[in-house]
Design an enzyme around this catalytic site. Sequence first.
Site, PDB file in Angstrom:
ATOM      1  N   LYS A 116     -60.553  37.009  22.398  1.00 16.63           N
ATOM      2  CA  LYS A 116     -61.069  35.542  22.316  1.00 16.63           C
ATOM      3  C   LYS A 116     -60.704  35.065  20.875  1.00 16.63           C
ATOM      4  O   LYS A 116     -60.420  33.646  20.910  1.00 16.63           O
ATOM      5  CB  LYS A 116     -62.612  35.514  22.687  1.00 16.63           C
ATOM      6  CG  LYS A 116     -62.957  35.758  24.067  1.00 16.63           C
ATOM      7  CD  LYS A 116     -64.477  35.414  24.456  1.00 16.63           C
ATOM      8  CE  LYS A 116     -64.656  35.782  25.926  1.00 16.63           C
ATOM      9  NZ  LYS A 116     -66.149  35.628  26.235  1.00 16.63           N
ATOM     10  N   LYS A 199     -58.036  36.243  38.226  1.00 14.07           N
ATOM     11  CA  LYS A 199     -59.279  36.224  38.608  1.00 14.07           C
ATOM     12  C   LYS A 199     -59.876  34.797  38.547  1.00 14.07           C
ATOM     13  O   LYS A 199     -59.750  34.008  37.785  1.00 14.07           O
ATOM     14  CB  LYS A 199     -60.218  36.977  37.654  1.00 14.07           C
ATOM     15  CG  LYS A 199     -61.440  37.565  38.052  1.00 14.07           C
ATOM     16  CD  LYS A 199     -62.313  38.286  36.704  1.00 14.07           C
ATOM     17  CE  LYS A 199     -62.841  37.306  35.831  1.00 14.07           C
ATOM     18  NZ  LYS A 199     -64.164  37.469  35.368  1.00 14.07           N
ATOM     19  N   LYS A 202     -64.669  30.315  35.709  1.00 12.48           N
ATOM     20  CA  LYS A 202     -64.862  29.020  35.290  1.00 12.48           C
ATOM     21  C   LYS A 202     -64.056  28.387  34.419  1.00 12.48           C
ATOM     22  O   LYS A 202     -63.722  27.348  34.297  1.00 12.48           O
ATOM     23  CB  LYS A 202     -66.390  29.019  34.740  1.00 12.48           C
ATOM     24  CG  LYS A 202     -66.639  29.844  33.329  1.00 12.48           C
ATOM     25  CD  LYS A 202     -67.885  29.724  32.944  1.00 12.48           C
ATOM     26  CE  LYS A 202     -68.167  30.735  31.602  1.00 12.48           C
ATOM     27  NZ  LYS A 202     -68.565  31.980  32.109  1.00 12.48           N
TER      28      LYS A 202
HETATM   29  P1  ADP Z   1     -66.408  33.847  34.477  1.00 11.89           P
HETATM   30  O1  ADP Z   1     -65.400  34.708  34.468  1.00 11.89           O
HETATM   31  O2  ADP Z   1     -66.332  32.805  35.353  1.00 11.89           O
HETATM   32  O3  ADP Z   1     -66.519  33.270  32.829  1.00 11.89           O
HETATM   33  P2  ADP Z   1     -68.516  35.433  33.975  1.00 11.89           P
HETATM   34  O4  ADP Z   1     -67.814  36.200  33.038  1.00 11.89           O
HETATM   35  O5  ADP Z   1     -69.886  34.604  33.102  1.00 11.89           O
HETATM   36  O6  ADP Z   1     -67.596  34.707  34.846  1.00 11.89           O
HETATM   37  O7  ADP Z   1     -69.201  36.518  34.864  1.00 11.89           O
HETATM   38  C1  ADP Z   1     -70.709  36.421  35.363  1.00 11.89           C
HETATM   39  C2  ADP Z   1     -70.608  37.398  36.454  1.00 11.89           C
HETATM   40  O8  ADP Z   1     -69.812  37.206  37.512  1.00 11.89           O
HETATM   41  C3  ADP Z   1     -70.255  38.928  35.698  1.00 11.89           C
HETATM   42  O9  ADP Z   1     -71.099  39.976  36.657  1.00 11.89           O
HETATM   43  C4  ADP Z   1     -68.855  39.037  36.554  1.00 11.89           C
HETATM   44  O10 ADP Z   1     -68.429  40.571  36.834  1.00 11.89           O
HETATM   45  C5  ADP Z   1     -68.917  38.276  37.809  1.00 11.89           C
HETATM   46  N1  ADP Z   1     -67.533  37.384  38.000  1.00 11.89           N
HETATM   47  C6  ADP Z   1     -67.084  36.705  37.609  1.00 11.89           C
HETATM   48  N2  ADP Z   1     -65.589  36.128  38.163  1.00 11.89           N
HETATM   49  C7  ADP Z   1     -65.587  37.204  39.006  1.00 11.89           C
HETATM   50  C8  ADP Z   1     -64.674  37.423  40.119  1.00 11.89           C
HETATM   51  N3  ADP Z   1     -63.569  36.653  40.228  1.00 11.89           N
HETATM   52  N4  ADP Z   1     -64.952  38.197  41.275  1.00 11.89           N
HETATM   53  C9  ADP Z   1     -65.924  38.910  41.082  1.00 11.89           C
HETATM   54  N5  ADP Z   1     -66.727  38.975  40.137  1.00 11.89           N
HETATM   55  C10 ADP Z   1     -66.847  37.882  39.333  1.00 11.89           C
HETATM   56 NA    NA Z   2     -65.822  35.584  31.469  1.00 12.77          NA
END
Ligand code: ADP
Ligand code: NA
Length: 332
Positions: A116, A199, A202
Amino acid sequence: MNAIRPVVFSGMQPSSDSLHLGNYLGALVNWVALQDTYDPIYCVVDLHAITVQQDPAALHANVRRTAAQYLASGVDLERSTLFVQSHVPAHAELAWVLSTITGFGEASRMTQFKDKSAKQGADATTVGLFTYPVLMAADILLYGTELVPVGDDQRQHLELTRDLAGRFNSRFGDTFVVPEALIPTESARIYDLQEPTAKMSKSANSEAGLVKLMDEPAVTAKKFRSAVTDTGREVRYDPAGKPGISNLLDILAATTGRSIVELEIEYEGRGYGDFKKDVAEAVVERLTPIRARTLELLEDPAELDRLLAIGAEKASERAERMLRTAYDRVGF
Ligand code: ADP
Ligand code: NA
């Protein structure tokens, strides 16, 4: 039988106006299931969110929206503790103590920080982003957490948490439970509908590939109809060769509870159009009541804040006790 259920801690950042299908199928569905056997503590981690710049009004709204989406997805206040991180000052206080037993080199080895900060550049990178894993350790250790549901991206942070707990215990006397990772047996990993090798996140490149819990049903359906597939015609599970179709199969399996094999048989000899339409319908059916319930909760902000105040009080009582013990051991 022992009535004491093991503590599980998990949280998500309130850094967008809607959670997405990956958050729901990959985390929230599991959170809801854990309520049957564990003592779960679910947190809206707003202190973590401000490690990158947030608009204050948007952050305030997103904290409530995130909490409402947890509740609408099935987080049950009778069986879980739900609260907002900044409402419980013990998190920041314990993080400070833990930061004093964290090596600078040790923290510098966190790959998420390296990635990051490399993207943001040194001047835009905050010290808060650097110490983020120490705050995460405090979140977990304050509650005597035994198990932490973690994705791959958080494994190294959980390792640090375990090291800090062990180090504190050996330096100051037994205080913290050393937590273990809880690997969900069938946790779906959801990919972007437009770029099915990335993946779903957001911070996705295109809005069209990101399925939001708060999208209107017609928008969700359209995103699935336009999902990227491949030039073939077989609905077959092959993540390397057919990432788009495989992602849609995973989504359909996770939303309907049916097996991949069963779905492959059902769609044998049928076109992608039919298949995508059915995935859209299944997802819309699953998300519609969640969206409706979220909107209902948001219509009564005073009631939502009341629920969050009760959660904060429950969490505070537990967290304060642990913080007191830790302060005591340190010599305060
Ligand atoms: P993002 O990747 O959108 O920033 P976060 O990192 O805030 O999401 O993840 C919040 C939760 O959602 C975590 O437990 C993460 O493992 C799960 N998560 C996020 N994206 C995915 C995905 N594409 N598939 C499965 N689980 C996910
Ligand atoms: Na993330």
